[in-house]
Scaffold this motif. Structure first.
Motif, short mmCIF file in Angstrom:
data_model
loop_
_atom_site.label_atom_id
_atom_site.label_comp_id
_atom_site.label_asym_id
_atom_site.label_seq_id
_atom_site.Cartn_x
_atom_site.Cartn_y
_atom_site.Cartn_z
N PRO A 75 0.80 -1.24 0.00
CA PRO A 75 0.00 0.00 0.00
C PRO A 75 0.82 1.28 0.00
CG PRO A 75 -0.09 -1.11 2.14
CD PRO A 75 0.55 -2.07 1.19
N ALA A 76 2.11 1.18 0.38
CA ALA A 76 2.96 2.38 0.37
C ALA A 76 3.13 2.95 -1.04
CB ALA A 76 4.33 2.04 0.96
N LEU A 77 2.81 2.14 -2.06
CA LEU A 77 2.94 2.60 -3.45
C LEU A 77 1.76 3.44 -3.91
CD1 LEU A 77 4.25 -0.69 -5.15
CD2 LEU A 77 5.59 1.34 -4.54
N ALA A 78 0.74 3.58 -3.07
CA ALA A 78 -0.49 4.26 -3.48
C ALA A 78 -0.24 5.71 -3.88
CB ALA A 78 -1.53 4.19 -2.37
N ILE A 79 0.47 6.47 -3.04
CA ILE A 79 0.69 7.89 -3.32
C ILE A 79 1.58 8.09 -4.56
CG2 ILE A 79 1.55 10.07 -2.43
CD1 ILE A 79 -1.05 9.00 -1.18
N PRO A 80 2.74 7.39 -4.65
CA PRO A 80 3.53 7.53 -5.89
C PRO A 80 2.75 7.14 -7.14
CG PRO A 80 4.82 6.46 -4.17
CD PRO A 80 3.42 6.54 -3.66
N ALA A 81 1.94 6.08 -7.02
CA ALA A 81 1.14 5.65 -8.17
C ALA A 81 0.11 6.70 -8.55
CB ALA A 81 0.44 4.33 -7.86
N ALA A 82 -0.45 7.39 -7.55
CA ALA A 82 -1.44 8.44 -7.82
C ALA A 82 -0.79 9.57 -8.61
CB ALA A 82 -2.02 8.96 -6.52
N ILE A 83 0.43 9.94 -8.24
CA ILE A 83 1.13 11.03 -8.92
C ILE A 83 1.47 10.63 -10.36
CG2 ILE A 83 3.23 12.44 -8.93
CD1 ILE A 83 3.25 12.16 -5.86
N VAL A 84 2.01 9.43 -10.52
CA VAL A 84 2.36 8.95 -11.87
C VAL A 84 1.10 8.81 -12.72
CG1 VAL A 84 3.37 7.05 -13.19
CG2 VAL A 84 4.44 7.78 -11.05
N GLY A 85 0.04 8.32 -12.10
CA GLY A 85 -1.23 8.17 -12.83
C GLY A 85 -1.78 9.49 -13.31
N PHE A 86 -1.64 10.52 -12.48
CA PHE A 86 -2.10 11.86 -12.86
C PHE A 86 -1.32 12.37 -14.08
CE2 PHE A 86 -1.73 16.52 -12.43
CZ PHE A 86 -3.07 16.86 -12.56
N VAL A 87 -0.01 12.16 -14.05
CA VAL A 87 0.83 12.60 -15.18
C VAL A 87 0.45 11.84 -16.45
CG1 VAL A 87 3.19 12.69 -16.08
CG2 VAL A 87 2.74 13.28 -13.69
N LEU A 88 0.28 10.52 -16.34
CA LEU A 88 -0.07 9.71 -17.50
C LEU A 88 -1.45 10.08 -18.03
CD1 LEU A 88 1.24 6.15 -16.49
CD2 LEU A 88 2.09 7.62 -18.34
N ALA A 89 -2.35 10.44 -17.14
CA ALA A 89 -3.68 10.87 -17.57
C ALA A 89 -3.59 12.13 -18.42
CB ALA A 89 -4.57 11.11 -16.35
N LEU A 90 -2.79 13.09 -17.97
CA LEU A 90 -2.61 14.32 -18.75
C LEU A 90 -1.98 14.04 -20.11
CD1 LEU A 90 -1.36 16.81 -16.00
CD2 LEU A 90 -3.65 16.63 -16.98
N VAL A 91 -1.00 13.14 -20.13
CA VAL A 91 -0.34 12.79 -21.39
C VAL A 91 -1.35 12.17 -22.35
CG1 VAL A 91 1.38 11.31 -22.47
CG2 VAL A 91 1.94 12.52 -20.35
N ASN A 92 -2.15 11.22 -21.85
CA ASN A 92 -3.13 10.55 -22.71
C ASN A 92 -4.22 11.51 -23.18
OD1 ASN A 92 -2.54 7.61 -23.01
ND2 ASN A 92 -2.51 7.67 -20.79
N ILE A 93 -4.58 12.47 -22.33
CA ILE A 93 -5.64 13.41 -22.70
C ILE A 93 -5.18 14.38 -23.78
CG2 ILE A 93 -6.99 15.38 -21.85
CD1 ILE A 93 -7.21 13.88 -19.16
N PHE A 94 -3.96 14.90 -23.64
CA PHE A 94 -3.51 15.96 -24.54
C PHE A 94 -2.69 15.46 -25.72
CE2 PHE A 94 -4.23 18.22 -20.50
CZ PHE A 94 -5.13 19.17 -20.96
N LYS A 95 -2.28 14.20 -25.69
CA LYS A 95 -1.51 13.67 -26.82
C LYS A 95 -2.44 13.48 -28.01
CE LYS A 95 2.02 10.19 -27.85
NZ LYS A 95 3.05 11.23 -28.08
N LYS A 96 -2.06 14.00 -29.16
CA LYS A 96 -2.92 13.95 -30.34
C LYS A 96 -3.12 12.52 -30.82
CE LYS A 96 -1.83 18.59 -32.06
NZ LYS A 96 -1.31 19.39 -33.19
N LYS A 97 -2.04 11.73 -30.84
CA LYS A 97 -2.13 10.36 -31.29
C LYS A 97 -2.11 9.42 -30.09
CE LYS A 97 0.04 7.00 -34.39
NZ LYS A 97 1.17 6.74 -35.31
N THR A 98 -3.14 8.59 -29.98
CA THR A 98 -3.23 7.68 -28.85
C THR A 98 -2.19 6.57 -28.96
OG1 THR A 98 -5.61 8.08 -28.75
CG2 THR A 98 -4.78 6.18 -27.53
N VAL A 99 -1.46 6.37 -27.87
CA VAL A 99 -0.44 5.32 -27.82
C VAL A 99 -0.95 4.20 -26.90
CG1 VAL A 99 1.94 4.75 -27.25
CG2 VAL A 99 1.37 7.02 -28.18
#
Length: 267
Positions: A75-99
């Protein structure tokens, strides 16, 4: 002398247009063969289909489940995963071509976050809350899907405008509440959500409204899939649809988890 590779009427300027037409015109047998061929499937034309989208979604949720198992045991990975997930969400949202790899990476990281936060709640006198939240999320998802398929609920411009306004308002509330908790203005577990309004915790009232928002977000996701298939969208569009569904389902789960915690009141 001329290049033998260009010994064709198409490359000889002194040939008449009649010769060119005769060369290009298909025979009766060729026309009959063309008409007799089966139509190309959406897969063959690299177009989006329901089956392909469902397969991709199942794969993404399977990866999310694996990530949740990891987060559950660490469970200690929850906070780091939340931060990385937020960054990946922004990348997927704003990236023109879906990867696809980024969508699957987002699913994995969000799984770790969901598993970790669920274990933290379980350890904070909320035994069994993760199972209840999972059942609640599945119930809302299935009910929304069935209502959408039956045509009883549909996305509309007016409803979508209300949804967007409500989302902005909720996002602002979340930021203010987080700031108050971080700077110690409030020391309650859920911040402003623990305040009483009309005899009930504010978090409970907001939670019900947000679950409805999440359900409508699912309607928008399902509608995007429907429009994509009907409009013959490129096959890669399915990955963007899968990303949206995973994003909404994780959000829905977290909100239901919080509602259940408020209802149980730390018992």
């Amino acid at each position: 002398m001329s290049n033998p590779a260009f010994n064709s009427p198409a490359f000889q300027l002194n040939q008449s247009s009649a010769a060119l037409n005769k060369m290009n015109a298909p025979s009766a047998e060729q026309l009959d063969e063309l008409y007799g061929r089966p139509s190309a499937t959406p897969e063959q034309t690299d177009r989006m289909t329901y089956e392909d989208t469902i397969q991709k979604a199942v794969g993404a949720f399977a990866i999310l489940a694996v990530g949740a198992a990891i987060g559950w045991f660490v469970p200690a990975l929850a906070i780091p995963a939340a931060i990385v997930g937020f960054v990946l969400a922004l990348v997927n949202i704003f990236k023109k071509k879906t990867v696809p790899a980024l969508v699957l990476a987002y699913s994995a990281v969000q799984g770790v976050f969901v598993g970790g936060i669920s274990q933290i709640f379980e350890q904070t006198n909320y035994q069994g809350i993760a199972t209840q939240a999972l059942i609640g999320t599945a119930a809302v998802f299935i009910a929304t899907l069935l209502l959408f398929r039956s045509g009883k609920i549909r996305a509309s411009k007016k409803a979508t405008k209300i949804f967007l306004i409500a989302m902005v308002g909720y996002a602002l509330f979340g930021l203010v509440n987080l700031g108050l908790m971080v700077f110690g203005v409030t020391d309650s577990q859920f911040g402003l959500r623990d305040m009483t309004f009309l005899g009930m915790p504010l978090g409970l009232i907001l939670g019900v409204l947000v679950v409805l928002l999440a359900a409508y977000s699912l309607v928008l996701d399902f509608d995007a899939v429907k429009q994509g298939v009907e409009n013959g969208a490129p096959r890669t569009f399915a990955w963007r649809a899968v990303f949206g569904i995973v994003l909404t389902v994780v959000w829905l789960y977290i909100e239901i988890l919080r509602i259940l915690a408020i209802l149980r009141g730390g018992e």
